[in-house]
Design a protein around this motif. Structure first.
Motif, PDB file in Angstrom:
ATOM      1  N   UNK A  90       0.847  -1.190   0.000  1.00  0.00           N
ATOM      2  CA  UNK A  90       0.000   0.000   0.000  1.00  0.00           C
ATOM      3  C   UNK A  90       0.880   1.236   0.000  1.00  0.00           C
ATOM      4  N   UNK A  91       0.421   2.301  -0.648  1.00  0.00           N
ATOM      5  CA  UNK A  91       1.123   3.580  -0.602  1.00  0.00           C
ATOM      6  C   UNK A  91       0.134   4.681  -0.258  1.00  0.00           C
ATOM      7  N   UNK A  92       0.610   5.677   0.468  1.00  0.00           N
ATOM      8  CA  UNK A  92      -0.186   6.860   0.757  1.00  0.00           C
ATOM      9  C   UNK A  92       0.769   8.042   0.767  1.00  0.00           C
ATOM     10  N   UNK A  93       0.205   9.242   0.712  1.00  0.00           N
ATOM     11  CA  UNK A  93       1.015  10.452   0.741  1.00  0.00           C
ATOM     12  C   UNK A  93       0.267  11.519   1.500  1.00  0.00           C
ATOM     13  N   UNK A  94       1.030  12.318   2.256  1.00  0.00           N
ATOM     14  CA  UNK A  94       0.491  13.458   2.993  1.00  0.00           C
ATOM     15  C   UNK A  94       1.552  14.548   2.953  1.00  0.00           C
ATOM     16  N   UNK A  95       1.158  15.822   2.800  1.00  0.00           N
ATOM     17  CA  UNK A  95       2.170  16.881   2.683  1.00  0.00           C
ATOM     18  C   UNK A  95       3.067  17.004   3.900  1.00  0.00           C
ATOM     19  N   UNK A  96       2.630  16.495   5.061  1.00  0.00           N
ATOM     20  CA  UNK A  96       3.452  16.604   6.270  1.00  0.00           C
ATOM     21  C   UNK A  96       4.230  15.333   6.582  1.00  0.00           C
ATOM     22  N   UNK A  97       3.963  14.263   5.884  1.00  0.00           N
ATOM     23  CA  UNK A  97       4.733  13.029   6.087  1.00  0.00           C
ATOM     24  C   UNK A  97       5.520  12.629   4.849  1.00  0.00           C
ATOM     25  N   UNK A  98       5.096  13.092   3.679  1.00  0.00           N
ATOM     26  CA  UNK A  98       5.696  12.607   2.453  1.00  0.00           C
ATOM     27  C   UNK A  98       5.165  11.230   2.102  1.00  0.00           C
ATOM     28  N   UNK A  99       5.988  10.443   1.416  1.00  0.00           N
ATOM     29  CA  UNK A  99       5.579   9.129   0.942  1.00  0.00           C
ATOM     30  C   UNK A  99       5.525   8.126   2.087  1.00  0.00           C
ATOM     31  N   UNK A 118      -1.018  18.962  11.295  1.00  0.00           N
ATOM     32  CA  UNK A 118      -0.408  19.618  12.445  1.00  0.00           C
ATOM     33  C   UNK A 118      -0.146  18.655  13.586  1.00  0.00           C
ATOM     34  N   UNK A 119      -0.287  19.112  14.846  1.00  0.00           N
ATOM     35  CA  UNK A 119      -0.024  18.232  15.994  1.00  0.00           C
ATOM     36  C   UNK A 119      -0.931  17.008  16.047  1.00  0.00           C
ATOM     37  N   UNK A 120      -2.100  17.088  15.414  1.00  0.00           N
ATOM     38  CA  UNK A 120      -3.032  15.961  15.450  1.00  0.00           C
ATOM     39  C   UNK A 120      -2.848  15.006  14.274  1.00  0.00           C
ATOM     40  N   UNK A 121      -1.854  15.240  13.416  1.00  0.00           N
ATOM     41  CA  UNK A 121      -1.626  14.334  12.295  1.00  0.00           C
ATOM     42  C   UNK A 121      -1.270  12.940  12.806  1.00  0.00           C
ATOM     43  N   UNK A 122      -1.899  11.929  12.226  1.00  0.00           N
ATOM     44  CA  UNK A 122      -1.633  10.545  12.613  1.00  0.00           C
ATOM     45  C   UNK A 122      -1.516   9.676  11.360  1.00  0.00           C
ATOM     46  N   UNK A 123      -0.690   8.648  11.475  1.00  0.00           N
ATOM     47  CA  UNK A 123      -0.596   7.596  10.469  1.00  0.00           C
ATOM     48  C   UNK A 123      -1.262   6.362  11.062  1.00  0.00           C
ATOM     49  N   UNK A 124      -2.314   5.900  10.423  1.00  0.00           N
ATOM     50  CA  UNK A 124      -3.070   4.745  10.919  1.00  0.00           C
ATOM     51  C   UNK A 124      -2.688   3.500  10.124  1.00  0.00           C
ATOM     52  N   UNK A 132     -10.152 -11.623   5.390  1.00  0.00           N
ATOM     53  CA  UNK A 132      -9.945 -10.409   4.619  1.00  0.00           C
ATOM     54  C   UNK A 132     -10.419  -9.170   5.364  1.00  0.00           C
ATOM     55  N   UNK A 133     -11.054  -9.334   6.501  1.00  0.00           N
ATOM     56  CA  UNK A 133     -11.531  -8.203   7.290  1.00  0.00           C
ATOM     57  C   UNK A 133     -10.404  -7.644   8.149  1.00  0.00           C
ATOM     58  N   UNK A 134     -10.496  -6.356   8.464  1.00  0.00           N
ATOM     59  CA  UNK A 134      -9.533  -5.701   9.343  1.00  0.00           C
ATOM     60  C   UNK A 134     -10.059  -5.739  10.764  1.00  0.00           C
ATOM     61  N   UNK A 135      -9.235  -6.203  11.695  1.00  0.00           N
ATOM     62  CA  UNK A 135      -9.671  -6.359  13.087  1.00  0.00           C
ATOM     63  C   UNK A 135      -9.169  -5.245  13.994  1.00  0.00           C
ATOM     64  N   UNK A 136      -7.951  -4.742  13.741  1.00  0.00           N
ATOM     65  CA  UNK A 136      -7.328  -3.808  14.679  1.00  0.00           C
ATOM     66  C   UNK A 136      -6.625  -2.685  13.926  1.00  0.00           C
ATOM     67  N   UNK A 137      -6.435  -1.579  14.634  1.00  0.00           N
ATOM     68  CA  UNK A 137      -5.695  -0.458  14.103  1.00  0.00           C
ATOM     69  C   UNK A 137      -4.719   0.078  15.124  1.00  0.00           C
ATOM     70  N   UNK A 138      -3.755   0.851  14.654  1.00  0.00           N
ATOM     71  CA  UNK A 138      -2.757   1.503  15.513  1.00  0.00           C
ATOM     72  C   UNK A 138      -2.480   2.876  14.940  1.00  0.00           C
ATOM     73  N   UNK A 139      -2.229   3.856  15.817  1.00  0.00           N
ATOM     74  CA  UNK A 139      -1.919   5.207  15.382  1.00  0.00           C
ATOM     75  C   UNK A 139      -0.468   5.551  15.685  1.00  0.00           C
ATOM     76  N   UNK A 140       0.191   6.189  14.718  1.00  0.00           N
ATOM     77  CA  UNK A 140       1.551   6.691  14.861  1.00  0.00           C
ATOM     78  C   UNK A 140       1.539   8.191  14.602  1.00  0.00           C
ATOM     79  N   UNK A 141       2.530   8.901  15.150  1.00  0.00           N
ATOM     80  CA  UNK A 141       2.641  10.316  14.807  1.00  0.00           C
ATOM     81  C   UNK A 141       3.443  10.462  13.519  1.00  0.00           C
ATOM     82  N   UNK A 142       3.724  11.696  13.131  1.00  0.00           N
ATOM     83  CA  UNK A 142       4.383  11.938  11.851  1.00  0.00           C
ATOM     84  C   UNK A 142       5.806  11.417  11.816  1.00  0.00           C
ATOM     85  N   UNK A 143       6.387  11.094  12.978  1.00  0.00           N
ATOM     86  CA  UNK A 143       7.744  10.563  13.052  1.00  0.00           C
ATOM     87  C   UNK A 143       7.779   9.061  13.304  1.00  0.00           C
TER      88      UNK A 143
END
Length: 354
Positions: free
Chosen positions: A108-117, A157-163, A172-183
């Motif tokens: 999977x790929x995603x992009x955000x102006x505050x995280x990049x690729x 900003x400060x609330x940016x998260x990578x899920x 094939x279903x998703x069971x769990x998630x995790x949040x990371x900050x921009x770093x």
């Protein structure tokens, strides 16, 4: 986490280790500089400096596409970049496209102006730096539990998260998630997904940090935060109340969602075509299709205008194509048969020149 050591620090450490071993190193080829400075390259036989040996290839325009691949061989997956305006590959060099850190599959790929690729691998979430090399890596997952197929950047900003989302069962279903900050640091270790058949996730087109979660029926908007322990179905809001089931009647089974926050658009890849919707508009009622090149549509991302880019399954072939579709027309960008052992897996629009 992966951090890069400063080159001058590494060089001095090497010198001291050789001295401790009783060896006097030959320093003729080295230039010792102060911390934070770069040494001039050593001269060649002709007396001139040598260029940077890393070829980064032709720069990518704004916007361009970031394309993920998987490979069935022992080689590395490829991160391919396509310049939309030039209609050509960009940053097309082995040092950027094939890195050991990618493993054999970029799911999977995603992009955000505050995280990049951002890359979702088979066992890790990876962020690339401005040049396209490894910035940080998050990998405290079991290989058998996390496929890296769903990685989403949310908010700003400060609330940016990578899920990142995964399953711990053969499902094939998703069971769990995790949040990371921009770093890449964990801000929410684990939360439960709300629906038994949740398998498609993207960012809400408003950019407000909400998720869009879907399976075969409605698309739900739902909030998630650092204190979230479980996403509940009752907290989700149907993006198109009473309308979502008709999408499958029109377009067939849904395979993928993607968002371009800059244009507040969502693309919806279905078996029979791609729907494109802009926040605030009525539900979409017509399809982007490419019958000459595509039999079904697996992945799609919104383009900069009234257009979409899609990875599709061509008739009579297992090698996926990347196509550019506008209303009533389509263009082949990457023929999957040209990639050898690499298969097209995901695509996203990058709006910042790199």
């Amino acid at each position: 986490m992966v951090r890069r050591a400063h080159s001058s620090t590494y060089a001095l450490a090497l010198v001291f280790s050789l001295l401790a071993a009783g060896c006097l190193p030959d320093l003729d080829a080295y230039t010792i500089v102060a911390r934070g400075q770069d040494g001039a390259p050593p001269p060649t036989d002709g007396g001139t400096g040598t260029p940077n040996p890393i070829d980064l290839g032709a720069p990518c325009g704004d916007p361009h596409l970031l394309v993920a691949t998987v490979t069935g061989t022992s080689g590395e997956a490829r991160a391919i970049r396509w310049d939309v305006a030039a209609g050509a590959y960009c940053r097309a060099t082995p040092s950027l496209e094939r890195q050991r850190a990618f493993g054999w599959a970029i799911r999977d790929v995603d992009w955000h102006p505050e995280t990049g690729d951002l890359l979702g691998l088979d066992d890790a979430v990876v962020a690339l730096d401005d040049q396209g090399f490894l910035g940080w890596r998050h990998q405290p997952f079991d290989d058998s539990a996390f496929s890296g197929s769903w990685v989403v950047a949310l908010g700003s900003g400060p609330s940016l998260r990578v899920a990142a989302f995964w399953t711990e069962r053969s499902s094939s279903s998703l069971e769990y998630g995790r949040l990371l900050d921009a770093n890449g640091f964990v801000t929410n270790e684990r939360f439960e997904m709300p629906f038994s058949h949740s398998r498609i996730v993207t960012a809400h087109p408003s950019g407000d940090g909400r998720l869009l979660i879907a399976s075969g029926g409605p698309i739900f908007a739902i909030s998630v935060g650092d204190g979230t322990e479980r996403l509940r179905e009752a907290d989700g809001v149907d993006l198109f109340p009473g309308m979502s089931p008709s999408f499958n009647d029109l377009a067939g089974s849904r395979n993928h969602l993607d968002t371009d926050v800059a244009t507040r658009r969502v693309s919806m890849a279905h078996d029979r075509g791609v729907l494109l919707w802009t926040l605030g508009d009525p539900p979409p009622s017509s399809l982007f299709t490419c019958p000459s090149l595509c039999e079904s549509y697996e992945i799609a991302t919104p383009g900069p205008g009234d257009e979409v880019f899609s990875i599709c399954d061509p008739p009579g072939s297992s090698d996926r194509h990347l196509v550019h579709m506008t209303r009533g027309s389509c263009e082949l960008l990457i023929d999957g048969t040209s990639l050898g052992s690499h298969d097209l897996q995901d695509v996203t629009l990058v709006r910042e020149a790199r």
